[in-house]
Scaffold this active site. Structure first.
Site, PDB file in Angstrom:
ATOM      1  N   HIS A 267       0.860  -0.686  -0.227  1.00 53.14           N
ATOM      2  CA  HIS A 267       0.627   0.030  -0.059  1.00 53.14           C
ATOM      3  C   HIS A 267       0.557   1.163   0.133  1.00 53.14           C
ATOM      4  O   HIS A 267       0.716   2.490  -0.624  1.00 53.14           O
ATOM      5  CB  HIS A 267      -0.856  -0.145   1.238  1.00 53.14           C
ATOM      6  CG  HIS A 267      -2.007  -1.311   0.677  1.00 53.14           C
ATOM      7  ND1 HIS A 267      -2.207  -2.428   1.438  1.00 53.14           N
ATOM      8  CD2 HIS A 267      -3.213  -0.683  -0.130  1.00 53.14           C
ATOM      9  CE1 HIS A 267      -2.849  -2.881   0.988  1.00 53.14           C
ATOM     10  NE2 HIS A 267      -3.795  -2.553   0.375  1.00 53.14           N
TER      11      HIS A 267
ATOM     12  N   GLU B  68     -10.851 -10.840  -4.098  1.00 53.59           N
ATOM     13  CA  GLU B  68      -9.285 -10.990  -4.216  1.00 53.59           C
ATOM     14  C   GLU B  68      -8.938 -12.464  -3.810  1.00 53.59           C
ATOM     15  O   GLU B  68      -8.084 -12.170  -3.051  1.00 53.59           O
ATOM     16  CB  GLU B  68      -9.422 -10.252  -2.891  1.00 53.59           C
ATOM     17  CG  GLU B  68     -10.336  -8.591  -2.999  1.00 53.59           C
ATOM     18  CD  GLU B  68      -9.229  -7.606  -2.198  1.00 53.59           C
ATOM     19  OE1 GLU B  68      -8.857  -6.725  -2.317  1.00 53.59           O
ATOM     20  OE2 GLU B  68     -10.227  -7.380  -1.247  1.00 53.59           O
TER      21      GLU B  68
ATOM     22  N   ASN C 284      -4.777  -6.421  -6.939  1.00 54.43           N
ATOM     23  CA  ASN C 284      -3.191  -7.578  -5.893  1.00 54.43           C
ATOM     24  C   ASN C 284      -2.949  -7.949  -4.752  1.00 54.43           C
ATOM     25  O   ASN C 284      -2.305  -8.775  -4.335  1.00 54.43           O
ATOM     26  CB  ASN C 284      -2.873  -5.448  -4.912  1.00 54.43           C
ATOM     27  CG  ASN C 284      -3.458  -4.622  -5.913  1.00 54.43           C
ATOM     28  OD1 ASN C 284      -2.956  -4.862  -7.012  1.00 54.43           O
ATOM     29  ND2 ASN C 284      -3.734  -3.301  -5.541  1.00 54.43           N
ATOM     30  N   ASP C 285      -4.183  -8.559  -4.426  1.00 55.10           N
ATOM     31  CA  ASP C 285      -4.117  -9.672  -3.294  1.00 55.10           C
ATOM     32  C   ASP C 285      -4.466 -10.924  -3.923  1.00 55.10           C
ATOM     33  O   ASP C 285      -4.068 -11.658  -3.799  1.00 55.10           O
ATOM     34  CB  ASP C 285      -5.703  -9.062  -2.306  1.00 55.10           C
ATOM     35  CG  ASP C 285      -5.273  -8.242  -0.749  1.00 55.10           C
ATOM     36  OD1 ASP C 285      -4.185  -8.379  -0.788  1.00 55.10           O
ATOM     37  OD2 ASP C 285      -5.949  -7.573  -0.926  1.00 55.10           O
TER      38      ASP C 285
ATOM     39  N   ARG D  59     -15.847   1.645  -0.857  1.00 57.77           N
ATOM     40  CA  ARG D  59     -15.048  -0.058  -0.010  1.00 57.77           C
ATOM     41  C   ARG D  59     -15.071   0.709   1.040  1.00 57.77           C
ATOM     42  O   ARG D  59     -14.647   1.202   1.689  1.00 57.77           O
ATOM     43  CB  ARG D  59     -13.897  -0.300  -0.507  1.00 57.77           C
ATOM     44  CG  ARG D  59     -13.855  -1.807  -0.016  1.00 57.77           C
ATOM     45  CD  ARG D  59     -12.127  -2.423  -1.094  1.00 57.77           C
ATOM     46  NE  ARG D  59     -11.138  -1.344   0.134  1.00 57.77           N
ATOM     47  CZ  ARG D  59      -9.552  -1.888  -0.348  1.00 57.77           C
ATOM     48  NH1 ARG D  59      -9.637  -2.402  -0.795  1.00 57.77           N
ATOM     49  NH2 ARG D  59      -8.931  -1.134  -0.098  1.00 57.77           N
TER      50      ARG D  59
ATOM     51  N   CYS E  29      -9.978  -3.520 -10.180  1.00 54.34           N
ATOM     52  CA  CYS E  29      -9.443  -2.397  -9.840  1.00 54.34           C
ATOM     53  C   CYS E  29      -8.049  -2.351  -8.724  1.00 54.34           C
ATOM     54  O   CYS E  29      -7.350  -1.402  -8.129  1.00 54.34           O
ATOM     55  CB  CYS E  29     -10.286  -1.824  -8.844  1.00 54.34           C
ATOM     56  SG  CYS E  29     -10.836  -3.035  -7.340  1.00 54.34           S
TER      57      CYS E  29
ATOM     58  N   ARG F 144     -10.261   3.688  -1.233  1.00 46.93           N
ATOM     59  CA  ARG F 144     -10.000   3.048   0.233  1.00 46.93           C
ATOM     60  C   ARG F 144     -10.342   3.668   1.341  1.00 46.93           C
ATOM     61  O   ARG F 144      -9.319   4.916   1.852  1.00 46.93           O
ATOM     62  CB  ARG F 144      -9.129   2.779  -0.025  1.00 46.93           C
ATOM     63  CG  ARG F 144      -8.284   0.997  -1.588  1.00 46.93           C
ATOM     64  CD  ARG F 144      -6.971   1.443  -1.260  1.00 46.93           C
ATOM     65  NE  ARG F 144      -6.264   0.285  -2.320  1.00 46.93           N
ATOM     66  CZ  ARG F 144      -5.944   0.963  -3.804  1.00 46.93           C
ATOM     67  NH1 ARG F 144      -5.534   1.532  -3.956  1.00 46.93           N
ATOM     68  NH2 ARG F 144      -5.885  -0.768  -4.291  1.00 46.93           N
TER      69      ARG F 144
HETATM   70  C1  PEP Z   1      -6.417  -5.031  -4.421  1.00 48.32           C
HETATM   71  O1  PEP Z   1      -6.376  -6.238  -3.401  1.00 48.32           O
HETATM   72  O2  PEP Z   1      -6.250  -5.543  -5.603  1.00 48.32           O
HETATM   73  C2  PEP Z   1      -7.234  -3.905  -3.971  1.00 48.32           C
HETATM   74  C3  PEP Z   1      -7.886  -3.276  -4.981  1.00 48.32           C
HETATM   75  O3  PEP Z   1      -7.187  -4.164  -2.847  1.00 48.32           O
HETATM   76  P1  PEP Z   1      -6.368  -2.963  -2.008  1.00 48.32           P
HETATM   77  O4  PEP Z   1      -4.834  -3.398  -2.877  1.00 48.32           O
HETATM   78  O5  PEP Z   1      -6.712  -2.278  -1.433  1.00 48.32           O
HETATM   79  O6  PEP Z   1      -5.501  -4.493  -1.407  1.00 48.32           O
HETATM   80 MG    MG Z   2      -7.055  -5.892  -1.392  1.00 47.21          MG
END
Ligand code: PEP
Ligand code: MG
Length: 579
Positions: free
Chosen positions: A191, A433, A456-457, A334, A504, A298
């Protein structure tokens, strides 16, 4: 000129002096003192050595009196021996006398030299941490009291740190004095990296030992596009990087003319491009870059700011303002995604061995209604002030989603009973995710109006690679065949249920992935503001049928390397200047 390579996480190049933060954020400016202060600074340095020795002696006695304290006590004895070394003290005194350094600067410089000597000797390598510890101890005594607030910075700097949390990064950005940053730890989708990208600050992470290599005040070149940091660059290097930055700025300018043009393929298929934000101030840059909505707010970042935790009313005001600024464009709020690498100072967290697999995100919210409930109420109250949608993160099973929706409905009833006018049919979405959510996308889709894929997750959980860990960063990739198959599944399931699906995660803003994502059937992508023009340019240069062919071919490839090479060739063929 030491040149360090790390993980490029936020594009752009900057040149400036280093501000080195140690883990405790003690800022050690390189300061010169006048003749009249030399004796005072030498006294200060000697006192720091004495106080540190005394402190260690006390800690050691305390530890020895406890069972099992011997190992640590022995380490402390070694620290004490270093601190008592007369040569070391003399070096510090000489630096103050000969170079007019302040006590803090002299200790900092001397300990860094010492540390480099340790790093160069394989058999001393293990002891580097000890040297760092000793340095911190000494600096606490010298500059501890005179600790300068980062917010008081007067000149622009490149921040160098062992690690930065997302909230530290945001606080540093807000000083308007941070040109860029470089850290020892971190990964491309941590992050901290996302915040840097969102705010357009060049950054390189995963540099291993940059925080010990750089001395405060060193001149640096930081190239966030290629992941390079150069210490004490020569004139030729400075020139090269100035030119590179100039070319980047020109490219960005040339993309600006696309702002008012629609994001659609050459044959007319519209693709919605939305922005991801962490802070309300990011709405304007998203709109400027051509976002037609916010696909991910976020909200946990509101909780990560200094000061008291935002109340329901505080949140309501923020959500309402953001919605109003968007003037009818969609806003996906979110719910809190706290935990893992996102901690807040107002909530004392029980340490967890595996926080990414722990009580994070929706799990935390379902367990801590005192924080979830006011947020649900705030979002619902704001919902009639704009085109607001609500989205639940990190759902790993259908029951979790049902519980969250149940609470949302209860909050709705409560508000209605209290006489609030709210939108009864706020669209509800769920993030995909986790591999379990991807595989159960059909069941999840039955409960909601939209899905949003958080790559991302999803990548970290599918490939079992911590997204923040630089040691395994080379294993973290959106282009593994397994990830692409998961994406295909989710898009298919969503379409079967006629539920909207978007993406996203950071992959949405990755130029190499654009053809593939459109070809897989995605029609809405949400990304950092800075990425929007580039992705729009690609979209406007392709035919849908070509993208579909690319996706079909990629699905037949068996390794990440083949996929990346193929996507690079195809993208380069269409739009060479972006690859
Ligand atoms: C993700 O996990 O892709 C996401 C958009 O959420 P974050 O990056 O805030 O975990
Ligand atoms: Mg995430």
């Amino acid at each position: 000129m030491p040149l360090k390579r790390g993980i490029p996480v936020s594009n752009g190049c900057c040149i400036g002096k280093a501000l080195v933060l140690d883990a405790e954020e003690i800022r050690v400016p390189r300061r010169h003192v006048p003749d009249t202060m030399l004796a005072h600074e030498q006294q200060l340095a000697l006192r720091a050595f004495e106080s540190a020795c005394q402190e260690i002696a006390e800690e050691r006695v305390h530890l020895r009196s406890r069972v099992g304290g011997d190992v640590v006590a022995d380490i402390l004895s070694a620290h004490e021996a270093i601190l008592k070394d007369p040569k070391l003290r003399q070096e510090v005194l000489d630096l103050i006398h000969d170079k007019h350094y302040s006590a803090g600067s002299a200790i900092e410089l001397m300990m860094r030299r010492f540390q480099r000597r340790f790093e160069a000797e394989p058999f001393l390598h293990e002891r580097v941490r000890d040297v760092v510890d000793i340095k911190r101890r000494l600096l606490r005594h010298v500059v501890g009291e005179a600790r300068q607030e980062l917010s008081e910075l007067t000149e622009s700097v490149i921040v160098v740190a062992h690690d930065l949390t997302p909230s530290q990064t945001a606080a540093l950005v807000r000083t308007n004095k941070m040109l860029g940053f470089a850290t020892d730890l971190g990964g491309a989708t941590s992050h901290t990296a996302i915040v840097a990208r969102g705010l357009g600050i060049p950054a390189v992470v995963g540099l291993d030992n940059i925080s010990s290599l750089v001395t405060p005040g060193d001149m640096l070149v930081l190239d966030g596009t290629h992941g390079v940091v150069i210490v004490d660059p020569d004139e030729a290097q400075l020139e090269e990087y100035r030119e590179q930055e100039q070319r980047r700025v020109e490219l960005i300018r040339s993309l600006e003319e696309l702002r008012e043009l629609p994001a659609q393929t050459r044959d007319g298929t519209p693709i919605e491009l939305h922005g991801n934000i962490e802070f309300p101030e990011e709405v304007a840059p998203c709109i400027e870059k051509g976002a037609t909505g916010i696909g991910l707010f976020r909200t946990e970042f509101l909780f990560m700011r200094q000061g008291p935790e935002p109340t329901e009313e505080d949140q309501f005001q923020v959500y309402r303002q953001v919605a109003e600024r968007l003037d009818g464009k969609p806003l996906i709020i979110r719910t809190l995604d706290l935990g893992a690498d996102k901690y807040v100072h107002t909530r004392a967290w029980e340490p967890e061995a595996n926080p990414f697999l722990g009580l994070r995100s929706i799990r935390y919210c379902l367990r801590h209604r005192e924080v979830f409930w006011p947020q649900l109420r705030a979002i619902l109250r704001a919902s009639r002030h704009g085109n607001i949608r609500i989205m639940f993160p990190m759902v790993s099973r259908v029951m979790e989603l049902r519980q969250a929706i149940y609470l949302l409905r209860l909050a709705q009833e409560e508000l209605e009973e209290e006489g609030f006018e709210i939108r009864g049919d706020i669209p509800i979405g769920v993030m995909i995710e986790t591999p379990s959510a991807a595989l159960c996308a059909r069941e999840l889709a039955r409960e909601v109006q939209f899905l949003s894929i958080g790559t991302n997750d999803l990548i970290q959980y599918a490939l079992a690679v911590d997204r923040t860990n630089e040691r395994v960063a080379s294993l973290y990739t959106p282009h593994d065949p397994s990830i692409i198959r998961l994406l295909r599944e989710v898009v298919r399931r969503a379409r079967q249920r006629q539920v909207e699906v978007s993406l996203c995660g950071e992959m949405a803003g990755d130029a190499l992935s654009a053809l593939l994502l459109i070809g897989l059937g995605l029609r809405r992508l949400s990304m950092s503001a800075g990425k929007i023009p580039e992705i729009k340019k690609i979209i406007r240069s392709i035919e849908l049928a070509d993208a579909e062919k690319v996706a079909a071919r990629v699905l037949r490839l068996e390794s990440e390397r083949e996929i990346v090479n193929y996507l690079r060739d195809e993208t380069r063929r269409i739009i060479p200047e972006l690859v």
